[in-house]
Design a protein around this motif. Structure first.
Motif, PDB file in Angstrom:
ATOM      1  N   VAL A 133       0.843  -1.205   0.000  1.00 31.61           N
ATOM      2  CA  VAL A 133       0.000   0.000   0.000  1.00 31.61           C
ATOM      3  C   VAL A 133       0.876   1.252   0.000  1.00 31.61           C
ATOM      4  O   VAL A 133       0.580   2.233  -0.708  1.00 31.61           O
ATOM      5  N   TYR A 134       1.967   1.232   0.761  1.00 28.73           N
ATOM      6  CA  TYR A 134       2.850   2.394   0.867  1.00 28.73           C
ATOM      7  C   TYR A 134       3.462   2.753  -0.484  1.00 28.73           C
ATOM      8  O   TYR A 134       3.439   3.920  -0.900  1.00 28.73           O
ATOM      9  N   LEU A 135       3.997   1.757  -1.197  1.00 26.46           N
ATOM     10  CA  LEU A 135       4.589   2.018  -2.501  1.00 26.46           C
ATOM     11  C   LEU A 135       3.534   2.492  -3.502  1.00 26.46           C
ATOM     12  O   LEU A 135       3.803   3.389  -4.327  1.00 26.46           O
ATOM     13  N   THR A 136       2.333   1.922  -3.426  1.00 30.01           N
ATOM     14  CA  THR A 136       1.247   2.368  -4.316  1.00 30.01           C
ATOM     15  C   THR A 136       0.893   3.823  -4.049  1.00 30.01           C
ATOM     16  O   THR A 136       0.703   4.616  -4.984  1.00 30.01           O
ATOM     17  N   ILE A 137       0.826   4.203  -2.780  1.00 30.45           N
ATOM     18  CA  ILE A 137       0.504   5.586  -2.419  1.00 30.45           C
ATOM     19  C   ILE A 137       1.602   6.535  -2.913  1.00 30.45           C
ATOM     20  O   ILE A 137       1.309   7.612  -3.457  1.00 30.45           O
ATOM     21  N   LEU A 138       2.872   6.147  -2.741  1.00 31.10           N
ATOM     22  CA  LEU A 138       3.976   7.001  -3.180  1.00 31.10           C
ATOM     23  C   LEU A 138       3.935   7.215  -4.689  1.00 31.10           C
ATOM     24  O   LEU A 138       4.154   8.335  -5.182  1.00 31.10           O
ATOM     25  N   THR A 139       3.651   6.154  -5.441  1.00 30.65           N
ATOM     26  CA  THR A 139       3.568   6.276  -6.901  1.00 30.65           C
ATOM     27  C   THR A 139       2.378   7.136  -7.298  1.00 30.65           C
ATOM     28  O   THR A 139       2.475   7.998  -8.184  1.00 30.65           O
ATOM     29  N   PHE A 140       1.246   6.930  -6.643  1.00 32.13           N
ATOM     30  CA  PHE A 140       0.049   7.722  -6.930  1.00 32.13           C
ATOM     31  C   PHE A 140       0.299   9.200  -6.643  1.00 32.13           C
ATOM     32  O   PHE A 140      -0.078  10.075  -7.447  1.00 32.13           O
ATOM     33  N   LEU A 141       0.944   9.500  -5.516  1.00 35.84           N
ATOM     34  CA  LEU A 141       1.226  10.890  -5.172  1.00 35.84           C
ATOM     35  C   LEU A 141       2.227  11.516  -6.136  1.00 35.84           C
ATOM     36  O   LEU A 141       2.175  12.734  -6.388  1.00 35.84           O
ATOM     37  N   THR A 142       3.129  10.717  -6.693  1.00 37.13           N
ATOM     38  CA  THR A 142       4.053  11.231  -7.698  1.00 37.13           C
ATOM     39  C   THR A 142       3.288  11.648  -8.942  1.00 37.13           C
ATOM     40  O   THR A 142       3.535  12.724  -9.508  1.00 37.13           O
ATOM     41  N   PHE A 143       2.342  10.811  -9.383  1.00 37.35           N
ATOM     42  CA  PHE A 143       1.478  11.171 -10.515  1.00 37.35           C
ATOM     43  C   PHE A 143       0.725  12.472 -10.232  1.00 37.35           C
ATOM     44  O   PHE A 143       0.724  13.408 -11.051  1.00 37.35           O
ATOM     45  N   VAL A 144       0.085  12.533  -9.067  1.00 41.45           N
ATOM     46  CA  VAL A 144      -0.777  13.666  -8.737  1.00 41.45           C
ATOM     47  C   VAL A 144       0.039  14.953  -8.590  1.00 41.45           C
ATOM     48  O   VAL A 144      -0.346  16.007  -9.107  1.00 41.45           O
ATOM     49  N   SER A 145       1.164  14.872  -7.878  1.00 44.71           N
ATOM     50  CA  SER A 145       2.000  16.057  -7.682  1.00 44.71           C
ATOM     51  C   SER A 145       2.514  16.592  -9.014  1.00 44.71           C
ATOM     52  O   SER A 145       2.471  17.813  -9.267  1.00 44.71           O
TER      53      SER A 145
END
Length: 521
Positions: free
Chosen positions: A92-104
């Motif tokens: 979940v942590y790695l998925t969140i980090l990747t998602f936040l990279t997309f969003v940012s």
């Protein structure tokens, strides 16, 4: 629901799907080795970080000072997830980090360019870039790819800052960068500092009022940044001043050697030369037709490229981590320029061609990640869910005590001694007929409170840079309790004050902007 809301929802689902794909590929193809064990042990050791930087439960109970020399604030969400479940928590942590990279990447590029197409294009290329793939799949240190979330924020904040339109965004970006990867923050600071020189070529800066306001904002931004990172910087400087610990340099890619080892034919060399000339012309077109901010990026890329190609070394100073940071910054600038290049090429084409290009970019990004991951040959993957004792994992990270391998020495002889640890507390029980010199396999640290049989006892540092004390004849119970020293406590309180002040100025700025909006806007 408005079209804008639907657009955000659809983009959110697309970014989430890509993030899940990224994590699934990582779990399937990435090696589960010492670096991943280090990552998880580091996350798990943050359970008592607000009480003490030392956690005796981990790093083979050596009292490792990793949390003094490595930032921890932005890692705390990972600690919570890994604490619940290592396997699924890190997923979940790695998925969140990747998602936040997309969003940012999308959010700040959209605010910078005011072009949805360019923002999505940049977000996809940035998150699927080879640099991030290398950091996630091969380098694997969390902070090196976690900080990529904050780079778009930092440079958009710098754009606003040099427009004299506020310092808050830049400060928030710098704070999060310092609390994630200090070498990256130093590299960002160097690139931002050079903009002051380039400003002399803009008409906007040809007035003393501009420089007066910029100077005032610079002092405020620097002061608030230091105040809101002092909880990390203060204890770090204090400990480094007394112990002068040195990190081992890391190995960076030698791009010149790598290129020379590729056996190109004569036709391929001419083809590469032609592509290089074409790219140079396109970059020149961007330089001439784009606004000043894009010109700054192109000019910044020149010294960054020279430094990376020429193996920059400074005598007596470890710059290897700076090289890695500069590489990520160059990757960011290059992707921005490439996206600008595509926008200029397709600006006269019908809209359908732009969306076909975007679809091709997304498809190409997915294929690139998949094909690159298939070339990896992992010895063991995370999907195997190995049973690892993270508490005993030892790494030489500013930690000379790790060399002792948890060995107790009595008069310099290895001795079996019973001990018990609980986060920032350590108990040792030793029996001896005579008084002896007991060398504990615990890193010497100024913040310890040490007692022998419930009485404070004098200690000294052994040749292993560990705690050594004199025992009494008979039963000896040694207690080690660690807390932040007075410098650490003051630093934490000042840091909290800094966050309160920054939050106040940021919210005040938001309220002021909202009041300026027309009633029916």
């Amino acid at each position: 629901m408005s079209n804008r809301s639907w657009k955000r929802i659809i983009l959110g689902f697309i970014f989430l799907a890509f993030s899940i794909f990224y994590t699934v590929i990582f779990y399937r193809q990435a090696s589960f080795g010492d670096t991943m064990i280090f990552n998880i042990a580091h996350l798990k050791s943050l359970g008592n970080i607000f009480t003490s930087p030392i956690n005796f439960n981990y790093w083979n109970h050596s009292g490792s000072q990793i949390n003094l020399f490595s930032p921890w604030l932005t890692l705390l969400p990972g600690w919570l997830l890994v604490k619940l479940n290592v396997f699924w928590g890190f997923w979940v942590y790695l998925t969140i980090l990747t998602f936040l990279t997309f969003v940012s990447a999308y959010f700040y590029m959209n605010k910078f360019s005011h072009d949805t197409f360019e923002a999505i294009l940049f977000s996809v290329i940035y998150t699927f870039s080879f640099n991030r793939f290398n950091l996630v799949f091969q380098n694997q240190r969390i902070e090196n790819y976690l900080v990529l979330i904050f780079l778009p924020m930092v440079y958009y904040g710098a754009y606003l800052f040099f427009k004299n339109r506020g310092w808050q965004t830049l400060v928030w970006g710098m704070i999060l960068t310092v609390w994630t990867a200090p070498y990256m923050a130093l590299a960002v600071f160097v690139t931002i500092l050079s903009v002051y020189i380039l400003l002399i070529f803009t008409k906007e800066a040809h007035h003393w009022r501009y420089w007066g306001k910029l100077a005032l904002n610079s002092l405020i931004a620097l002061g608030v940044t230091i105040l809101t990172t002092i909880a990390f910087i203060g204890p770090l400087v204090n400990q480094q001043w007394s112990q002068k610990l040195i990190q081992d340099p890391i190995k960076n890619i030698d791009y010149v050697k790598w290129f020379n080892n590729i056996d190109f034919s004569t036709l391929q060399r001419y083809l590469l030369l032609s592509i290089g000339v074409l790219m140079a012309l396109l970059v020149l077109m961007i330089f001439l037709q784009s606004r000043f901010s894009y010109k700054v990026l192109i000019l910044e890329m020149i010294p960054l490229t020279i430094v990376l190609l020429n193996k920059w070394n400074v005598s007596g100073v470890d710059v290897s981590r700076m090289i890695m940071a500069l590489q990520s910054i160059l990757d960011l600038f290059l992707i921005i320029v490439v996206c600008r290049m595509l926008i200029l090429i397709f600006q006269e084409f019908p809209g359908i061609f732009k969306w076909l290009l975007l679809l091709a970019t997304m498809t190409g990004g997915v294929f690139l990640i998949y094909s690159q991951s298939m070339q990896l040959t992992p010895e063991q993957t995370l999907s195997a869910n190995p049973k690892v004792n993270y508490e005993k994992f030892v790494v030489d990270y500013h930690d000379a005590a790790s060399h002792g391998q948890n060995q107790f020495l009595v008069n310099n002889r290895k001795t079996a001694v019973s001990f018990y640890t609980k986060e920032n507390d350590y108990w040792v029980q030793y029996y001896g007929t005579d008084s002896a010199n007991l060398d504990l396999p615990v890193q010497n640290y100024a913040g310890y409170g040490i007692q022998l049989n419930n009485e404070n006892v004098a200690t000294h540092e052994s040749y292993r840079q560990t705690i050594s004390l004199r025992t009494h004849p008979g039963k000896n119970i040694v207690e080690i309790h660690t807390r932040y020293d007075w410098i650490g406590i003051v630093s934490l309180l000042l840091n909290l004050l800094g966050f309160i002040l920054l939050s106040y100025f940021s919210l005040k700025n938001v309220r002021w902007k909202m009041k300026k909006l027309p009633e029916n806007s």
